[in-house]
Design an enzyme around this catalytic site. Structure first.
Site, PDB file in Angstrom:
ATOM      1  N   SER A  62       0.833  -1.204   0.000  1.00 11.17           N
ATOM      2  CA  SER A  62       0.000   0.000   0.000  1.00 11.17           C
ATOM      3  C   SER A  62       0.867   1.253   0.000  1.00 11.17           C
ATOM      4  O   SER A  62       2.046   1.206   0.365  1.00 11.17           O
ATOM      5  CB  SER A  62      -0.892   0.027   1.242  1.00 11.17           C
ATOM      6  OG  SER A  62      -1.688  -1.117   1.300  1.00 11.17           O
ATOM      7  N   THR A 218      -9.109 -13.131  -1.256  1.00 17.88           N
ATOM      8  CA  THR A 218      -9.565 -14.159  -2.187  1.00 17.88           C
ATOM      9  C   THR A 218      -9.197 -15.552  -1.697  1.00 17.88           C
ATOM     10  O   THR A 218      -8.461 -15.710  -0.725  1.00 17.88           O
ATOM     11  CB  THR A 218      -8.877 -13.987  -3.559  1.00 17.88           C
ATOM     12  OG1 THR A 218      -7.471 -13.917  -3.326  1.00 17.88           O
ATOM     13  CG2 THR A 218      -9.351 -12.747  -4.269  1.00 17.88           C
TER      14      THR A 218
HETATM   15  N1  SAH Z   1      -0.644  -4.801   3.415  1.00 20.09           N
HETATM   16  C1  SAH Z   1       0.328  -5.459   2.576  1.00 20.09           C
HETATM   17  C2  SAH Z   1      -0.215  -6.120   1.317  1.00 20.09           C
HETATM   18  C3  SAH Z   1      -1.493  -5.597   0.738  1.00 20.09           C
HETATM   19  S1  SAH Z   1      -1.992  -6.455  -0.743  1.00 20.09           S
HETATM   20  C4  SAH Z   1       1.415  -4.481   2.186  1.00 20.09           C
HETATM   21  O1  SAH Z   1       1.183  -3.280   2.245  1.00 20.09           O
HETATM   22  O2  SAH Z   1       2.495  -4.930   1.829  1.00 20.09           O
HETATM   23  C5  SAH Z   1      -3.158  -7.601  -0.057  1.00 20.09           C
HETATM   24  C6  SAH Z   1      -2.559  -8.873   0.445  1.00 20.09           C
HETATM   25  O3  SAH Z   1      -3.651  -9.691   0.868  1.00 20.09           O
HETATM   26  C7  SAH Z   1      -1.795  -9.697  -0.594  1.00 20.09           C
HETATM   27  O4  SAH Z   1      -0.508  -9.946  -0.109  1.00 20.09           O
HETATM   28  C8  SAH Z   1      -2.604 -10.979  -0.737  1.00 20.09           C
HETATM   29  O5  SAH Z   1      -1.800 -12.136  -0.955  1.00 20.09           O
HETATM   30  C9  SAH Z   1      -3.318 -11.042   0.603  1.00 20.09           C
HETATM   31  N2  SAH Z   1      -4.546 -11.843   0.629  1.00 20.09           N
HETATM   32  C10 SAH Z   1      -5.567 -11.862  -0.277  1.00 20.09           C
HETATM   33  N3  SAH Z   1      -6.515 -12.758   0.112  1.00 20.09           N
HETATM   34  C11 SAH Z   1      -6.082 -13.305   1.290  1.00 20.09           C
HETATM   35  C12 SAH Z   1      -6.636 -14.280   2.181  1.00 20.09           C
HETATM   36  N4  SAH Z   1      -7.799 -14.882   1.950  1.00 20.09           N
HETATM   37  N5  SAH Z   1      -5.925 -14.579   3.301  1.00 20.09           N
HETATM   38  C13 SAH Z   1      -4.721 -13.992   3.554  1.00 20.09           C
HETATM   39  N6  SAH Z   1      -4.162 -13.068   2.752  1.00 20.09           N
HETATM   40  C14 SAH Z   1      -4.827 -12.724   1.631  1.00 20.09           C
END
Ligand code: SAH
Length: 222
Positions: A62, A218
């Site tokens: 982010s 997801t």
């Molecule tokens: N906050 C983090 C990443 C944000 S992107 C940063 O700033 O680095 C969103 C993240 O959610 C991704 O890494 C994706 O793999 C994760 N994600 C999506 N669905 C998920 C789920 N069901 N359980 C765990 N993580 C999940």
């Protein structure tokens, strides 16, 4: 205005964000200063841009102002010794900031469902000087479905969710401490940040804060 806050060094990025009111509390300024975003991105040239960046696997780190906004919202629950869950921990950046707020007596659990990202985030945290906090488990990075939270370590004083849930995940609300607060994007086509508060008696209130665009929570592609 996000772009105005970019910097050419980590210190410049943080001080520009503070100057523009994107970081308000001194505690958050101090915590963010201890984390070098260059350790959590793929393209280091853009590390101090106040914008999101792809980190692979359809995930993004982010923008710093979005991270700051989330933490400002949770800050009263991020006292030394607090227990925090970061769902969708991706790069691990926020876990580092959260650790510097809750300190060595606190606990940060980061959960992501992409094992490669979890491994990478552990390397990032080590490169950022946090090897001993991983060793003593004051930061723990876990692979799993974040929608289920992490019952083993619940309840949490604060929960941050970094990806949008189609509906409010009950398991996460259940894993909030009394009192506790969750910052979570909810929605599909249109998404909003919700602040979910649980009071000392266990009463839960939800407050819609503002519209956002996050990647969705997801099922892992197999
Ligand atoms: N906050 C983090 C990443 C944000 S992107 C940063 O700033 O680095 C969103 C993240 O959610 C991704 O890494 C994706 O793999 C994760 N994600 C999506 N669905 C998920 C789920 N069901 N359980 C765990 N993580 C999940």
């Amino acid at each position: 205005m996000a772009w105005m806050s970019s910097g050419s060094t980590s210190a410049e990025l943080i001080s520009n964000m503070a100057k523009h009111g994107l970081i308000r509390s001194a505690r958050l300024t101090e915590a963010m200063k201890k984390v070098d975003r260059a350790n959590y991105v793929l393209d280091k040239a853009d590390a101090y841009e106040d914008s999101p960046q792809p980190i692979g696997y359809e995930a993004t780190i982010s923008a710093p102002h979005m991270h700051a906004h989330a933490i400002e919202n949770l800050i009263d629950f991020l006292l030394p010794g607090a227990k925090v869950l970061d769902v969708g921990s991706g790069s691990g950046y926020l876990c580092a900031v959260l650790h510097h707020l809750v300190g060595p007596t606190g606990k940060v659990v980061g959960i992501d469902h992409i094992p490669e990202l979890v491994e990478w985030s552990v390397e990032n945290l080590k490169n950022d000087g946090l090897t001993s906090t991983l060793d003593d488990k004051s930061i723990e990075m876990i692979t799993g479905d974040g929608r289920q939270g992490w019952l083993e370590k619940a309840p949490f004083d604060a929960i941050h969710v970094g990806a949008a849930a189609p509906m409010m995940p009950r398991a996460l609300v259940d894993q909030l401490a009394k009192p506790g607060r969750m910052f979570i994007p909810v929605g599909t086509h249109t998404q909003s940040i919700f602040q979910v508060d649980k009071d000392r008696d266990g009463n839960v209130t939800e407050k819609k804060l503002f519209g956002v665009r996050y990647v969705p929570l997801t099922d892992r592609k197999t």
